[in-house]
Scaffold this motif. Structure first.
Motif, PDB file in Angstrom:
ATOM      1  N   ASP A  92       1.097  -1.152  -0.735  1.00  0.00           N
ATOM      2  CA  ASP A  92      -0.296   0.331  -0.133  1.00  0.00           C
ATOM      3  C   ASP A  92       0.791   1.132   0.335  1.00  0.00           C
ATOM      4  O   ASP A  92       1.229   2.637  -0.781  1.00  0.00           O
ATOM      5  CB  ASP A  92      -1.043   0.131   1.058  1.00  0.00           C
ATOM      6  N   LEU A  93       1.430   1.339   0.610  1.00  0.00           N
ATOM      7  CA  LEU A  93       2.893   2.302   0.770  1.00  0.00           C
ATOM      8  C   LEU A  93       4.265   1.800   0.406  1.00  0.00           C
ATOM      9  O   LEU A  93       4.683   0.981   1.838  1.00  0.00           O
ATOM     10  CB  LEU A  93       2.558   3.632   2.429  1.00  0.00           C
ATOM     11  N   LEU A  94       5.398   1.944  -0.532  1.00  0.00           N
ATOM     12  CA  LEU A  94       6.748   1.850  -0.089  1.00  0.00           C
ATOM     13  C   LEU A  94       7.530   3.337  -0.533  1.00  0.00           C
ATOM     14  O   LEU A  94       7.125   4.335  -0.678  1.00  0.00           O
ATOM     15  CB  LEU A  94       7.063   0.698  -1.581  1.00  0.00           C
ATOM     16  N   ILE A  95       8.395   3.791   1.096  1.00  0.00           N
ATOM     17  CA  ILE A  95       9.030   4.797   0.725  1.00  0.00           C
ATOM     18  C   ILE A  95      10.535   4.236   1.392  1.00  0.00           C
ATOM     19  O   ILE A  95      10.824   2.977   1.478  1.00  0.00           O
ATOM     20  CB  ILE A  95       9.036   5.331   2.178  1.00  0.00           C
ATOM     21  N   LEU A  96      11.366   5.825   0.613  1.00  0.00           N
ATOM     22  CA  LEU A  96      12.755   5.854   1.343  1.00  0.00           C
ATOM     23  C   LEU A  96      13.156   5.694   2.549  1.00  0.00           C
ATOM     24  O   LEU A  96      12.269   6.826   3.089  1.00  0.00           O
ATOM     25  CB  LEU A  96      13.553   6.831   0.472  1.00  0.00           C
ATOM     26  N   HIS A  97      13.860   5.191   2.896  1.00  0.00           N
ATOM     27  CA  HIS A  97      14.540   4.782   4.478  1.00  0.00           C
ATOM     28  C   HIS A  97      15.165   6.369   5.490  1.00  0.00           C
ATOM     29  O   HIS A  97      14.592   6.839   5.935  1.00  0.00           O
ATOM     30  CB  HIS A  97      14.980   3.774   5.031  1.00  0.00           C
ATOM     31  N   GLN A  98      15.368   6.832   4.434  1.00  0.00           N
ATOM     32  CA  GLN A  98      16.468   8.191   5.097  1.00  0.00           C
ATOM     33  C   GLN A  98      16.542   8.496   3.456  1.00  0.00           C
ATOM     34  O   GLN A  98      16.677   7.878   2.292  1.00  0.00           O
ATOM     35  CB  GLN A  98      17.519   8.079   4.982  1.00  0.00           C
ATOM     36  N   ALA A  99      17.336   9.794   3.445  1.00  0.00           N
ATOM     37  CA  ALA A  99      17.969  10.243   1.991  1.00  0.00           C
ATOM     38  C   ALA A  99      19.472   9.993   2.472  1.00  0.00           C
ATOM     39  O   ALA A  99      20.390  10.114   3.532  1.00  0.00           O
ATOM     40  CB  ALA A  99      17.774  11.960   1.861  1.00  0.00           C
ATOM     41  N   LEU A 100      20.160  10.162   1.472  1.00  0.00           N
ATOM     42  CA  LEU A 100      20.974   9.971   0.847  1.00  0.00           C
ATOM     43  C   LEU A 100      21.967  11.530   0.952  1.00  0.00           C
ATOM     44  O   LEU A 100      22.761  11.568  -0.417  1.00  0.00           O
ATOM     45  CB  LEU A 100      22.049   9.150   0.493  1.00  0.00           C
ATOM     46  N   PRO A 101      22.310  12.325   1.559  1.00  0.00           N
ATOM     47  CA  PRO A 101      22.458  13.500   1.173  1.00  0.00           C
ATOM     48  C   PRO A 101      23.947  13.708   0.071  1.00  0.00           C
ATOM     49  O   PRO A 101      24.569  15.029  -0.585  1.00  0.00           O
ATOM     50  CB  PRO A 101      22.744  14.221   3.052  1.00  0.00           C
ATOM     51  N   GLY A 102      24.879  13.009   0.627  1.00  0.00           N
ATOM     52  CA  GLY A 102      25.822  12.422   0.107  1.00  0.00           C
ATOM     53  C   GLY A 102      26.090  12.132  -1.958  1.00  0.00           C
ATOM     54  O   GLY A 102      26.711  12.543  -1.948  1.00  0.00           O
ATOM     55  N   ALA A 103      25.064  11.056  -1.642  1.00  0.00           N
ATOM     56  CA  ALA A 103      25.021  10.012  -2.940  1.00  0.00           C
ATOM     57  C   ALA A 103      23.577  10.880  -3.386  1.00  0.00           C
ATOM     58  O   ALA A 103      22.950   9.841  -3.524  1.00  0.00           O
ATOM     59  CB  ALA A 103      25.403   9.347  -2.745  1.00  0.00           C
ATOM     60  N   PHE A 104      23.137  11.532  -3.735  1.00  0.00           N
ATOM     61  CA  PHE A 104      21.890  12.016  -4.119  1.00  0.00           C
ATOM     62  C   PHE A 104      21.054  11.213  -4.949  1.00  0.00           C
ATOM     63  O   PHE A 104      20.285  11.293  -5.133  1.00  0.00           O
ATOM     64  CB  PHE A 104      21.422  13.272  -3.789  1.00  0.00           C
ATOM     65  N   ASP A 105      22.305  11.231  -5.836  1.00  0.00           N
ATOM     66  CA  ASP A 105      21.767  10.263  -7.097  1.00  0.00           C
ATOM     67  C   ASP A 105      21.725   9.205  -6.780  1.00  0.00           C
ATOM     68  O   ASP A 105      20.386   9.066  -7.707  1.00  0.00           O
ATOM     69  CB  ASP A 105      22.697  10.627  -8.088  1.00  0.00           C
ATOM     70  N   LYS A 106      22.568   8.939  -5.793  1.00  0.00           N
ATOM     71  CA  LYS A 106      21.542   7.001  -5.703  1.00  0.00           C
ATOM     72  C   LYS A 106      20.085   7.132  -4.898  1.00  0.00           C
ATOM     73  O   LYS A 106      18.688   6.405  -5.086  1.00  0.00           O
ATOM     74  CB  LYS A 106      22.441   6.499  -4.730  1.00  0.00           C
ATOM     75  N   THR A 107      19.884   8.288  -4.625  1.00  0.00           N
ATOM     76  CA  THR A 107      18.120   8.642  -3.385  1.00  0.00           C
ATOM     77  C   THR A 107      17.634   8.742  -5.451  1.00  0.00           C
ATOM     78  O   THR A 107      15.992   8.474  -4.658  1.00  0.00           O
ATOM     79  CB  THR A 107      18.407  10.008  -2.906  1.00  0.00           C
ATOM     80  N   GLU A 114      21.406  15.111   8.072  1.00  0.00           N
ATOM     81  CA  GLU A 114      22.517  15.617   6.779  1.00  0.00           C
ATOM     82  C   GLU A 114      23.412  14.205   7.024  1.00  0.00           C
ATOM     83  O   GLU A 114      24.802  14.400   5.906  1.00  0.00           O
ATOM     84  CB  GLU A 114      22.731  16.347   7.356  1.00  0.00           C
ATOM     85  N   MET A 115      24.113  14.050   8.313  1.00  0.00           N
ATOM     86  CA  MET A 115      25.190  12.377   8.733  1.00  0.00           C
ATOM     87  C   MET A 115      25.123  11.230   7.923  1.00  0.00           C
ATOM     88  O   MET A 115      25.954  10.119   8.082  1.00  0.00           O
ATOM     89  CB  MET A 115      24.903  12.464  10.075  1.00  0.00           C
ATOM     90  N   ILE A 116      24.154  11.175   7.605  1.00  0.00           N
ATOM     91  CA  ILE A 116      23.612   9.698   7.084  1.00  0.00           C
ATOM     92  C   ILE A 116      24.338   9.573   5.906  1.00  0.00           C
ATOM     93  O   ILE A 116      24.904  10.261   4.840  1.00  0.00           O
ATOM     94  CB  ILE A 116      21.631   8.872   6.331  1.00  0.00           C
ATOM     95  N   THR A 117      25.205   8.376   5.529  1.00  0.00           N
ATOM     96  CA  THR A 117      26.214   7.752   4.508  1.00  0.00           C
ATOM     97  C   THR A 117      26.287   6.432   4.306  1.00  0.00           C
ATOM     98  O   THR A 117      26.062   5.240   5.655  1.00  0.00           O
ATOM     99  CB  THR A 117      27.727   8.232   4.526  1.00  0.00           C
ATOM    100  N   LEU A 118      26.939   5.693   3.194  1.00  0.00           N
ATOM    101  CA  LEU A 118      26.477   4.558   3.420  1.00  0.00           C
ATOM    102  C   LEU A 118      27.449   4.008   3.968  1.00  0.00           C
ATOM    103  O   LEU A 118      27.878   2.304   4.712  1.00  0.00           O
ATOM    104  CB  LEU A 118      27.004   3.811   1.739  1.00  0.00           C
ATOM    105  N   GLU A 119      28.319   4.328   4.513  1.00  0.00           N
ATOM    106  CA  GLU A 119      29.961   4.236   5.065  1.00  0.00           C
ATOM    107  C   GLU A 119      29.569   3.869   6.423  1.00  0.00           C
ATOM    108  O   GLU A 119      30.351   3.077   7.256  1.00  0.00           O
ATOM    109  CB  GLU A 119      31.144   5.385   4.472  1.00  0.00           C
ATOM    110  N   SER A 120      29.099   4.345   7.117  1.00  0.00           N
ATOM    111  CA  SER A 120      28.495   4.380   8.802  1.00  0.00           C
ATOM    112  C   SER A 120      26.858   4.462   8.402  1.00  0.00           C
ATOM    113  O   SER A 120      26.580   3.053   9.956  1.00  0.00           O
ATOM    114  CB  SER A 120      27.770   5.956   8.878  1.00  0.00           C
ATOM    115  N   PHE A 121      25.878   3.925   7.739  1.00  0.00           N
ATOM    116  CA  PHE A 121      24.705   3.053   8.259  1.00  0.00           C
ATOM    117  C   PHE A 121      24.476   2.252   7.204  1.00  0.00           C
ATOM    118  O   PHE A 121      23.579   1.633   7.034  1.00  0.00           O
ATOM    119  CB  PHE A 121      23.980   3.983   7.830  1.00  0.00           C
ATOM    120  N   GLY A 122      25.520   1.952   6.086  1.00  0.00           N
ATOM    121  CA  GLY A 122      25.071   0.551   5.773  1.00  0.00           C
ATOM    122  C   GLY A 122      25.101  -0.283   6.101  1.00  0.00           C
ATOM    123  O   GLY A 122      25.853  -1.248   6.485  1.00  0.00           O
ATOM    124  N   ARG A 123      24.548  -1.739   5.488  1.00  0.00           N
ATOM    125  CA  ARG A 123      23.563  -2.511   5.952  1.00  0.00           C
ATOM    126  C   ARG A 123      23.158  -3.418   5.010  1.00  0.00           C
ATOM    127  O   ARG A 123      22.422  -3.370   4.494  1.00  0.00           O
ATOM    128  CB  ARG A 123      23.237  -2.967   7.273  1.00  0.00           C
TER     129      ARG A 123
END
Length: 293
Positions: free
Chosen positions: A102-117, A279-288
């Motif tokens: 019914d609803l699918l959302i992106l969990h976070q923005a990736l400010p440093g890689a917004f092209d992926k967002t 603004e601090m969300i990065t794949l390096e720090s939060f990727g899993r």
């Protein structure tokens, strides 16, 4: 105030949802089944919670028709990118045991890689166009993130799920959401995050203003806070694994807060965020890695 909210694409969503953040996978099915028995019809989960299978089990155990339940989940940042996000959808629906969301959302923005967002959101647009999801949205997006997303995509998000409770109400984010026709979904809506992060001696549950209002209405502090959200037009997603709390949190449709009472809760905002800084969300720090189905 009604018990439903109409999204910007006409889809109707319950005004009160049931969340399973940090609910252990082995406890999720029972909590979801209990919530559905109490009367909730919206279940909010996420790939990163690692409990989508439990949500699906709870839904099936409830005996309710799939069409009666509003299912929401989120794509984690590690699965951003057009093709990866399409695959993330497949992983989620297989774990949930359903064909559509019914609803699918992106969990976070990736400010440093917004092209992926942006690529991830375009995948959501494809799923929407294909009828695999009924509505799409974002989570933890700040006004600048929304502006950048809207400039590069076609479908305005239906929701923006963000931390909102009396001690952190993010009025700038809420204003941006309203300006774009986006519903603000509140995570940690009763300030649970104030109980286990920061100064635990000062929490929303013991705040004199909120407790005073609760006493005056013959309700609990949690019920007053949820009513505050609903009357101000937000969707709220409380969570609990305790049957009595699950039921308590749903019992909020039989009283009303006055305008001055709502304003007194608004005035409690401290401006202090409990969750991660967007603004601090990065794949390096939060990727899993999100496991396959």
């Amino acid at each position: 105030m009604t018990s439903t909210i109409t999204l910007n694409n006409g889809v109707v969503m319950p005004a009160l949802g049931f969340g399973v953040f940090q609910t252990p996978p082995d406890a999720t099915a029972e909590a979801v089944e209990t919530a559905l028995r109490v009367g909730y019809r919206h279940i909010d989960t996420a790939a990163a919670y690692l409990n989508e299978r439990g949500v699906g089990d709870g839904i099936r155990r409830s005996g309710l028709d799939r069409s009666d339940i509003f299912i929401e989940t989120k794509v984690w940042i590690s699965d951003y990118g057009y093709d990866k996000t399409l695959h993330a959808f497949e992983k989620s629906v297989r774990k949930l045991g359903v064909d559509t969301l019914d609803l699918l959302i992106l969990h976070q923005a990736l400010p440093g890689a917004f092209d992926k967002t942006i690529a991830a959101y375009r995948a959501l647009e494809t799923l929407l166009a294909d009828g695999r999801v009924r509505a799409i949205g974002v989570s933890n997006f700040m006004p600048a993130h929304l502006d950048e997303l809207l400039a590069a995509t076609d479908v305005v998000p239906a929701v923006n799920q963000v931390e909102v409770h009396p001690y952190f109400s993010q009025p700038d984010v809420q204003r941006a959401d309203v300006a774009h026709g986006i519903v603000t979904q509140a995570w940690s809506p009763i300030g649970g995050i104030t109980s286990y992060r920061g100064d635990s001696s000062k929490t929303t549950f013991t705040d004199p203003v909120i407790v005073g209002l609760a006493d005056g209405h013959g309700k609990t502090a949690a019920q007053v806070m949820l009513r505050w959200h609903l009357q101000e037009g937000r969707q709220a997603i409380p969570k609990s694994v305790r049957p009595e709390r699950i039921a308590e949190n749903f019992d909020v449709f039989d009283f009303e807060l006055a305008a001055d009472e709502l304003a007194s809760i608004d005035a409690l905002d401290t401006g202090i965020r409990g969750g991660p800084e967007p603004e601090m969300i990065t794949l390096e720090s939060f990727g899993r890695e999100i496991p396959e189905a």
